[in-house]
Write a protein that holds these residues in place. Structure first.
Motif, PDB file in Angstrom:
ATOM      1  N   PRO A  57       2.819  10.710  16.041  1.00  0.00           N
ATOM      2  CA  PRO A  57       3.786   9.600  16.046  1.00  0.00           C
ATOM      3  C   PRO A  57       3.270   8.332  15.378  1.00  0.00           C
ATOM      4  CG  PRO A  57       3.748  10.689  18.178  1.00  0.00           C
ATOM      5  CD  PRO A  57       2.636  11.288  17.375  1.00  0.00           C
ATOM      6  N   ASN A  58       1.944   8.137  15.375  1.00  0.00           N
ATOM      7  CA  ASN A  58       1.378   6.901  14.832  1.00  0.00           C
ATOM      8  C   ASN A  58       0.573   7.100  13.554  1.00  0.00           C
ATOM      9  OD1 ASN A  58       2.425   5.530  17.064  1.00  0.00           O
ATOM     10  ND2 ASN A  58       0.578   5.873  18.257  1.00  0.00           N
ATOM     11  N   PHE A  59       0.489   8.322  13.063  1.00  0.00           N
ATOM     12  CA  PHE A  59      -0.375   8.594  11.910  1.00  0.00           C
ATOM     13  C   PHE A  59       0.415   9.250  10.785  1.00  0.00           C
ATOM     14  CE2 PHE A  59      -3.329  11.343   9.560  1.00  0.00           C
ATOM     15  CZ  PHE A  59      -4.249  10.390   9.132  1.00  0.00           C
ATOM     16  N   ASP A  60       0.335   8.658   9.565  1.00  0.00           N
ATOM     17  CA  ASP A  60       1.052   9.178   8.400  1.00  0.00           C
ATOM     18  C   ASP A  60       0.087   9.351   7.230  1.00  0.00           C
ATOM     19  OD1 ASP A  60       3.924   9.142   9.298  1.00  0.00           O
ATOM     20  OD2 ASP A  60       3.455   7.016   9.547  1.00  0.00           O
ATOM     21  N   LEU A  61       0.435  10.307   6.369  1.00  0.00           N
ATOM     22  CA  LEU A  61      -0.296  10.530   5.128  1.00  0.00           C
ATOM     23  C   LEU A  61       0.696  10.439   3.975  1.00  0.00           C
ATOM     24  CD1 LEU A  61      -2.887  11.439   3.586  1.00  0.00           C
ATOM     25  CD2 LEU A  61      -2.092  13.795   3.914  1.00  0.00           C
ATOM     26  N   TYR A  62       0.310   9.687   2.912  1.00  0.00           N
ATOM     27  CA  TYR A  62       1.156   9.525   1.731  1.00  0.00           C
ATOM     28  C   TYR A  62       0.430  10.081   0.509  1.00  0.00           C
ATOM     29  CZ  TYR A  62       3.228   6.060   4.877  1.00  0.00           C
ATOM     30  OH  TYR A  62       3.787   5.431   5.956  1.00  0.00           O
ATOM     31  N   LEU A  63       1.166  10.816  -0.316  1.00  0.00           N
ATOM     32  CA  LEU A  63       0.633  11.367  -1.554  1.00  0.00           C
ATOM     33  C   LEU A  63       1.577  11.007  -2.691  1.00  0.00           C
ATOM     34  CD1 LEU A  63      -0.214  14.953  -0.219  1.00  0.00           C
ATOM     35  CD2 LEU A  63      -1.818  13.055  -0.507  1.00  0.00           C
ATOM     36  N   GLY A  64       1.007  10.718  -3.884  1.00  0.00           N
ATOM     37  CA  GLY A  64       1.852  10.331  -5.002  1.00  0.00           C
ATOM     38  C   GLY A  64       1.285  10.736  -6.341  1.00  0.00           C
ATOM     39  N   TRP A  65       2.176  10.804  -7.338  1.00  0.00           N
ATOM     40  CA  TRP A  65       1.783  11.150  -8.695  1.00  0.00           C
ATOM     41  C   TRP A  65       2.688  10.425  -9.664  1.00  0.00           C
ATOM     42  CZ3 TRP A  65       4.044  15.579 -11.859  1.00  0.00           C
ATOM     43  CH2 TRP A  65       3.363  15.706 -13.069  1.00  0.00           C
ATOM     44  N   ASN A  66       2.081   9.638 -10.566  1.00  0.00           N
ATOM     45  CA  ASN A  66       2.797   8.983 -11.652  1.00  0.00           C
ATOM     46  C   ASN A  66       2.518   9.788 -12.918  1.00  0.00           C
ATOM     47  OD1 ASN A  66       3.532   7.260 -13.861  1.00  0.00           O
ATOM     48  ND2 ASN A  66       3.475   5.518 -12.467  1.00  0.00           N
ATOM     49  N   LYS A  67       3.500  10.551 -13.351  1.00  0.00           N
ATOM     50  CA  LYS A  67       3.294  11.507 -14.444  1.00  0.00           C
ATOM     51  C   LYS A  67       2.890  10.824 -15.740  1.00  0.00           C
ATOM     52  CE  LYS A  67       5.706  14.965 -17.227  1.00  0.00           C
ATOM     53  NZ  LYS A  67       7.008  15.634 -17.480  1.00  0.00           N
ATOM     54  N   ASN A  68       3.627   9.812 -16.156  1.00  0.00           N
ATOM     55  CA  ASN A  68       3.390   9.187 -17.455  1.00  0.00           C
ATOM     56  C   ASN A  68       2.118   8.358 -17.487  1.00  0.00           C
ATOM     57  OD1 ASN A  68       6.485   9.414 -16.890  1.00  0.00           O
ATOM     58  ND2 ASN A  68       6.271   9.535 -19.099  1.00  0.00           N
ATOM     59  N   ALA A  69       1.725   7.793 -16.343  1.00  0.00           N
ATOM     60  CA  ALA A  69       0.510   6.982 -16.297  1.00  0.00           C
ATOM     61  C   ALA A  69      -0.736   7.820 -16.014  1.00  0.00           C
ATOM     62  CB  ALA A  69       0.645   5.900 -15.221  1.00  0.00           C
ATOM     63  N   TYR A 100      -2.923   9.577  -9.941  1.00  0.00           N
ATOM     64  CA  TYR A 100      -2.686  10.180  -8.632  1.00  0.00           C
ATOM     65  C   TYR A 100      -3.009   9.146  -7.556  1.00  0.00           C
ATOM     66  CZ  TYR A 100      -3.090  14.368 -11.532  1.00  0.00           C
ATOM     67  OH  TYR A 100      -2.929  15.307 -12.513  1.00  0.00           O
ATOM     68  N   SER A 101      -2.455   9.338  -6.375  1.00  0.00           N
ATOM     69  CA  SER A 101      -2.707   8.367  -5.310  1.00  0.00           C
ATOM     70  C   SER A 101      -2.520   9.005  -3.942  1.00  0.00           C
ATOM     71  CB  SER A 101      -1.774   7.158  -5.458  1.00  0.00           C
ATOM     72  OG  SER A 101      -0.419   7.581  -5.526  1.00  0.00           O
ATOM     73  N   PHE A 102      -3.162   8.411  -2.949  1.00  0.00           N
ATOM     74  CA  PHE A 102      -2.989   8.844  -1.568  1.00  0.00           C
ATOM     75  C   PHE A 102      -3.402   7.712  -0.639  1.00  0.00           C
ATOM     76  CE2 PHE A 102      -7.356   9.838  -2.605  1.00  0.00           C
ATOM     77  CZ  PHE A 102      -8.058   9.486  -1.462  1.00  0.00           C
ATOM     78  N   ALA A 103      -2.924   7.778   0.610  1.00  0.00           N
ATOM     79  CA  ALA A 103      -3.277   6.757   1.607  1.00  0.00           C
ATOM     80  C   ALA A 103      -3.014   7.304   2.999  1.00  0.00           C
ATOM     81  CB  ALA A 103      -2.484   5.470   1.394  1.00  0.00           C
ATOM     82  N   MET A 104      -3.687   6.704   3.976  1.00  0.00           N
ATOM     83  CA  MET A 104      -3.486   7.021   5.385  1.00  0.00           C
ATOM     84  C   MET A 104      -2.970   5.777   6.090  1.00  0.00           C
ATOM     85  SD  MET A 104      -6.946   9.224   6.163  1.00  0.00           S
ATOM     86  CE  MET A 104      -7.976   7.895   5.523  1.00  0.00           C
ATOM     87  N   SER A 105      -2.052   5.984   7.016  1.00  0.00           N
ATOM     88  CA  SER A 105      -1.437   4.880   7.742  1.00  0.00           C
ATOM     89  C   SER A 105      -1.539   5.116   9.240  1.00  0.00           C
ATOM     90  CB  SER A 105       0.040   4.743   7.339  1.00  0.00           C
ATOM     91  OG  SER A 105       0.727   3.852   8.195  1.00  0.00           O
ATOM     92  N   ALA A 135       0.815  -1.210   0.000  1.00  0.00           N
ATOM     93  CA  ALA A 135       0.000   0.000   0.000  1.00  0.00           C
ATOM     94  C   ALA A 135       0.851   1.263   0.000  1.00  0.00           C
ATOM     95  CB  ALA A 135      -0.932  -0.017   1.218  1.00  0.00           C
ATOM     96  N   LYS A 136       1.950   1.251   0.702  1.00  0.00           N
ATOM     97  CA  LYS A 136       2.787   2.447   0.771  1.00  0.00           C
ATOM     98  C   LYS A 136       3.379   2.815  -0.594  1.00  0.00           C
ATOM     99  CE  LYS A 136       6.646   4.488   3.363  1.00  0.00           C
ATOM    100  NZ  LYS A 136       7.630   4.258   4.447  1.00  0.00           N
ATOM    101  N   PRO A 137       3.990   1.883  -1.343  1.00  0.00           N
ATOM    102  CA  PRO A 137       4.482   2.241  -2.679  1.00  0.00           C
ATOM    103  C   PRO A 137       3.377   2.732  -3.610  1.00  0.00           C
ATOM    104  CG  PRO A 137       5.482   0.203  -1.962  1.00  0.00           C
ATOM    105  CD  PRO A 137       4.418   0.524  -0.963  1.00  0.00           C
ATOM    106  N   LEU A 138       2.208   2.089  -3.577  1.00  0.00           N
ATOM    107  CA  LEU A 138       1.115   2.521  -4.440  1.00  0.00           C
ATOM    108  C   LEU A 138       0.661   3.934  -4.083  1.00  0.00           C
ATOM    109  CD1 LEU A 138      -1.113  -0.667  -4.769  1.00  0.00           C
ATOM    110  CD2 LEU A 138       0.539   0.253  -6.402  1.00  0.00           C
ATOM    111  N   ALA A 139       0.637   4.239  -2.783  1.00  0.00           N
ATOM    112  CA  ALA A 139       0.220   5.570  -2.343  1.00  0.00           C
ATOM    113  C   ALA A 139       1.226   6.636  -2.739  1.00  0.00           C
ATOM    114  CB  ALA A 139       0.023   5.586  -0.834  1.00  0.00           C
ATOM    115  N   LEU A 140       2.484   6.250  -2.906  1.00  0.00           N
ATOM    116  CA  LEU A 140       3.538   7.196  -3.284  1.00  0.00           C
ATOM    117  C   LEU A 140       3.744   7.231  -4.795  1.00  0.00           C
ATOM    118  CD1 LEU A 140       6.100   6.384  -0.456  1.00  0.00           C
ATOM    119  CD2 LEU A 140       4.765   8.486  -0.704  1.00  0.00           C
ATOM    120  N   GLY A 141       2.723   6.894  -5.543  1.00  0.00           N
ATOM    121  CA  GLY A 141       2.809   6.957  -6.993  1.00  0.00           C
ATOM    122  C   GLY A 141       3.502   5.781  -7.637  1.00  0.00           C
ATOM    123  N   GLY A 142       3.741   4.715  -6.854  1.00  0.00           N
ATOM    124  CA  GLY A 142       4.443   3.549  -7.385  1.00  0.00           C
ATOM    125  C   GLY A 142       5.909   3.498  -7.003  1.00  0.00           C
ATOM    126  N   ILE A 143       6.341   4.374  -6.084  1.00  0.00           N
ATOM    127  CA  ILE A 143       7.742   4.392  -5.631  1.00  0.00           C
ATOM    128  C   ILE A 143       7.942   3.303  -4.585  1.00  0.00           C
ATOM    129  CG2 ILE A 143       9.544   5.758  -4.516  1.00  0.00           C
ATOM    130  CD1 ILE A 143       8.142   8.257  -5.569  1.00  0.00           C
TER     131      ILE A 143
END
Length: 275
Positions: free
Chosen positions: A220-232, A235-240, A29-37
């Motif tokens: 300390p226990n809550f993260d937000l991830y944002l991502g963008w895959n330019k060529n594809a 956009y993506s986001f997730a909460m952890s 889930a984390k890589p997908l939320a970061l645009g595939g990184i």
């Protein structure tokens, strides 16, 4: 198979051949939320994303992952991963499955990683992919992979990984070879709460993909991830949310044409390795 499913699969195949192969994607889930990184930070599926990440950190864990691309359950991806962090030699095992009774793929991966110095990590993996297609013979492919992770100073992280090292010249059946994927990434940690990430993915013989991501820690226990895959055009986001022994991530990717792809992951920490 239903006509709209056939049409969607055809569109995916025409849009990007990597979508048709498990080996050509990042998982968790984390890589997908970061645009595939997937090559820069520990993410639960280091074995397939970048084996060098197995040597980074000390928490052994089991991860369960589910993705429903474009809300089509017939294209669903399920994953199970185990990471054993060890100073001498870290190990990882990963099992992935995608598709339905008409077109199904399974991927089994095993990886080893070593911490060469305080800031340098190296890993290698072996992937076995089995593909079924209705009324056709199954395809078997055995592929190698390598990954590297380097930290400079306090804030910078660099990564490199290549999947399918031999371009399947020794694949087990003389069929069309799977793709070869190279990834180069860098991350800058502004402080303990904010990080920026970027990754360039290049499939041999095809157009590259630029991926950008941002990680924000609110508590300390809550993260937000944002991502963008330019060529594809995605956009993506997730909460952890992370507790002492578990972590849950829920999010979605949004394709400008095909729609949303929700995903979820649960990670369970086991006995940690003591330094």
């Amino acid at each position: 198979m239903k006509p709209h499913i056939l049409a969607l699969i055809t569109l995916l195949l025409c849009q990007d051949t990597s979508q048709a192969q498990l080996i050509g994607r990042c998982y968790g889930a984390k890589p997908l939320a970061l645009g595939g990184i997937g090559s820069l930070h520990s993410n639960g599926f280091e074995t397939i994303n970048n084996p060098a990440l197995l040597a980074d950190g000390k928490e052994n864990s089991i991860s369960l992952f589910q993705e429903i691309p474009y809300l089509q359950k017939d294209l669903g991806v399920s994953g199970l991963s185990y990471q054993r962090k060890n100073e001498k030699l870290a190990q990882g095992f990963c099992l992935l499955q995608s598709g339905n009774t008409y077109f199904k793929q399974q991927l089994v991966s095993f990886a080893l990683a070593k911490k060469l110095s305080e800031n340098l990590f190296l890993g290698a993996a072996l992937h076995y992919q089995l593909s079924y297609q209705y009324q056709l013979q199954p395809l078997h492919n055995l592929m190698g992979a390598m990954g590297l992770l380097l930290r400079l100073k306090k804030n910078w992280t660099f990564s490199s990984s290549i999947l399918n090292l031999n371009a399947s010249r020794y694949h087990l059946k003389m069929e069309t070879a799977p793709i070869t994927v190279m990834r180069f990434g860098s991350a800058y940690q502004v402080n303990n709460k904010l990080s920026f990430l970027g990754e360039q993915e290049q499939i041999i013989g095809r157009q590259g993909q630029l991926k950008l991501g941002m990680s924000i820690r609110f508590e300390p226990n809550f993260d937000l991830y944002l991502g963008w895959n330019k060529n594809a055009q995605q956009y993506s986001f997730a909460m952890s949310y992370q507790s002492a022994k578990t972590r849950g991530i829920i999010g979605t990717s949004i394709h400008t044409i095909l729609g949303i792809s929700p995903f979820v992951e649960f990670q369970f920490s086991l006995i940690s390795h003591k330094k």
